[in-house]
Design an enzyme around this catalytic site. Sequence first.
Site, PDB file in Angstrom:
ATOM      1  N   HIS A  59       0.490  -1.175   0.072  1.00  0.00           N
ATOM      2  CA  HIS A  59      -0.360  -0.188  -0.127  1.00  0.00           C
ATOM      3  C   HIS A  59       1.094   1.251  -0.038  1.00  0.00           C
ATOM      4  CE1 HIS A  59      -2.777  -2.980   2.022  1.00  0.00           C
ATOM      5  NE2 HIS A  59      -3.600  -2.967   1.264  1.00  0.00           N
ATOM      6  N   HIS A 193     -14.733  -2.364   0.324  1.00  0.00           N
ATOM      7  CA  HIS A 193     -14.282  -1.192   1.232  1.00  0.00           C
ATOM      8  C   HIS A 193     -13.728  -0.507   0.105  1.00  0.00           C
ATOM      9  CE1 HIS A 193     -10.519  -2.736   0.535  1.00  0.00           C
ATOM     10  NE2 HIS A 193      -9.958  -2.274   1.603  1.00  0.00           N
ATOM     11  N   GLU A 240      -9.238  -5.450  -4.293  1.00  0.00           N
ATOM     12  CA  GLU A 240      -7.734  -6.223  -3.552  1.00  0.00           C
ATOM     13  C   GLU A 240      -8.739  -7.868  -3.862  1.00  0.00           C
ATOM     14  OE1 GLU A 240      -6.016  -3.384  -1.034  1.00  0.00           O
ATOM     15  OE2 GLU A 240      -7.601  -4.918   0.454  1.00  0.00           O
TER      16      GLU A 240
HETATM   17 FE   LIG Z   1      -5.562  -3.541   1.197  1.00  0.00          FE
END
Ligand SMILES: [Fe+3]
Lengths: 282, 282, 132, 132
Positions: A59, A193, A240
């Site tokens: 990330h 998310h 993801e």
């Molecule tokens: Fe992640």
Amino acid sequence: MARISAGIATSHVPAVGAAIDMGRTDEDYWKPMFDGYEFSKQWMRENTPDVAIIVYNDHASYFGMEIMPTFAMGIADSFAICDEGYGPRPVPVVEGAPELATHLAASLILDDFDMTVLNVLEVDHGLTVPMSLMFGTPDKWPTKVIPLPVNVVMYPQPSGERCLSIGKAIRRAVEQFDGDLDVQVWGTGGMSHQIQGARAGLINLPWDKQFMDDLINEPEVLQYKPHLEYMVEAGSEGVELIMWLIMRGALGEHVDEVYRFNHVPASNTSVGHLILTPKEHS
Amino acid sequence: MARISAGIATSHVPAVGAAIDMGRTDEDYWKPMFDGYEFSKQWMRENTPDVAIIVYNDHASYFGMEIMPTFAMGIADSFAICDEGYGPRPVPVVEGAPELATHLAASLILDDFDMTVLNVLEVDHGLTVPMSLMFGTPDKWPTKVIPLPVNVVMYPQPSGERCLSIGKAIRRAVEQFDGDLDVQVWGTGGMSHQIQGARAGLINLPWDKQFMDDLINEPEVLQYKPHLEYMVEAGSEGVELIMWLIMRGALGEHVDEVYRFNHVPASNTSVGHLILTPKEHS
Amino acid sequence: MKPDFHQFDDIPGTTIFTIEKARAGFHLNQFCMSLRSAENRERFLADQRTYLDEWEMTEEQKQAVIDRDFQKMLDTGGNVYFLSKIFASEGLSYVQAVSTMTDMTTEQYQAMMLAGGRNLEGWRSKKERGEA
Amino acid sequence: MKPDFHQFDDIPGTTIFTIEKARAGFHLNQFCMSLRSAENRERFLADQRTYLDEWEMTEEQKQAVIDRDFQKMLDTGGNVYFLSKIFASEGLSYVQAVSTMTDMTTEQYQAMMLAGGRNLEGWRSKKERGEA
Ligand SMILES: [Fe+3]
Ligand SMILES: [Fe+3]
């Protein structure tokens, strides 16, 4: 002969790492989530692998934008913990499995996967939070790790077909390794998310549960789900979940569901977790 | 619509760059070799492309062993010249073609090539020596460049099939670009040479010439030549020639041979050079 | 496909840089990479031992560098493109450095190259040469 | 396959980080990466303007950083994982920073999350919302 004994899927929320590191797992907010991993910690004590191949994404922790590999593999002896801006997580250094990793990276390249080979890598919450969830807070991690970072941050990400397919190639390669090793493959990230924009905070639990069902039962169909659908239905960061396909591909045609857990929310995220094992003779 | 108008193959010997930079191209040792490129410089003046996609390998110049991508692509505005140990070559900075490069990198990833995307890259003799051979010593390069570094240094290198196949994907992607661009693909490296060990100095000119014939006429067969054969027959560094397959793949089924040149030796290397154009309606 | 790191073993006088060798030679090759800057080249040439001691190399690798024993460097995981930074720091060419790995002088090697290079006959296989 | 950078345009309140955006945001994101070291975090917080002026960012990007206008940073090529280094340097959590991009206060946002998160109904398409 080495063998793949299980696949683990789990979200890798950074706030979960912070909660563990600050000893807040018993707080009202966090307890229900951590309780959901109690079974898994117990199961893992009884099924500790020699090596975990951990599929995750960096990330913006180790890789900047100078260089962005689609699929990479860490073949080093050990991997330090990134400073993601709050200081590095106080967890043990991650020990590598260079012999298997070297074999694996070479096998994948020979199978026409265009791997990027990493002799140096620092790992972030994407890899360490799943380890904390499965192993708790030991002084030393009980398993060696092969990090497999995937670009899921920048479009275009690898296709679902490509992810399932590299998983299958990992299975073949592990089975061809000369050495008696128990190997797990972990797929991390997700579930729904979105942590940016006016739509931030999106959660789609029914979609998440269907994704789990399809991952278990219909991966050959699920692989064709377009990334656009992940982004619309599971949020911009929900994409993801393609990393779970890599884990699934490594388990063979049929699997047994050992454990399943869902929880909303952890920070901005719908948490999902699976333990799967390859069905015998599949 | 952008189109691929030609393919260039050429060795990329560092000593050739040094000879140019030191003004020694008229010396007895060098003149026969540079004379062989006179036709090409003239041809290139009349056929200067808007963009050259230059397939080459880095020679431990920009990439260390921390990270070794199989296929990478430079999408930056410009690329500085590496210091390979003698100071950087005194050649102009290489200008990028970020719009086409971005389109191309994305297209290739969507076609399941696991590209590493480079926003920063310094280029070495593998890329700049071919430019010097084709363009001479201008104050500014007359064409924009998309560098495509390939791992040919560390076994396992990408297979011949994979190389031909990414060439074909490059052709498709260029033809889908919205913009009227003349694009060439250059394959660099080779031909036979070995610059290490007791067998150093190996040259196999008959093999090199057969390779050229096969590249032109039988790429679908040539792609299956095992890397071991390159190494045995053309020397340990002769395996660089797999990069010519990428160029060939980008030209379509049939090609016209515009020019061919062989010369032995330049430093430790058998020099080979081709100009090919796609046959109309192929 | 299972990688075959031994398929290259029969090639005479040749060291193939495999992903396994790359691991063994990692620090040696990273030391070489550091010589891409003029400042480091000067520091290295001024005091080789001190400079080498800054790297996690084996003593065998360090000694091979000091001895300019390129074959030993190959044997311990070096790759020639990395190693070229060592001889480049002294202004030597590939021909000058590479010839030291053969049984020829640089002049003999140059003459061989001018005459068309090393002939492959007799150099295809260790077994054929009775070396294996 | 031809990339389709516009397929994401209809998603409401969402900025997808494409390879094109990554080019536009390159220096902004690299500035963010620099905040991975404690020393740089201190320097940045001590004098933001001076620190930002060390980077080849557009004035619009620099001002967005100073204003902590994360939406503007996204619009000009920032990616949230990079941008997180900015709010991490101030000890803020993702929830605290992310909520500023919505029309809610952090408390309201937290409450929404605790109640199960943002419901997707009405958030699938700009066209459906009459925004396109
Ligand atoms: Fe992640
Ligand atoms: Fe080369």
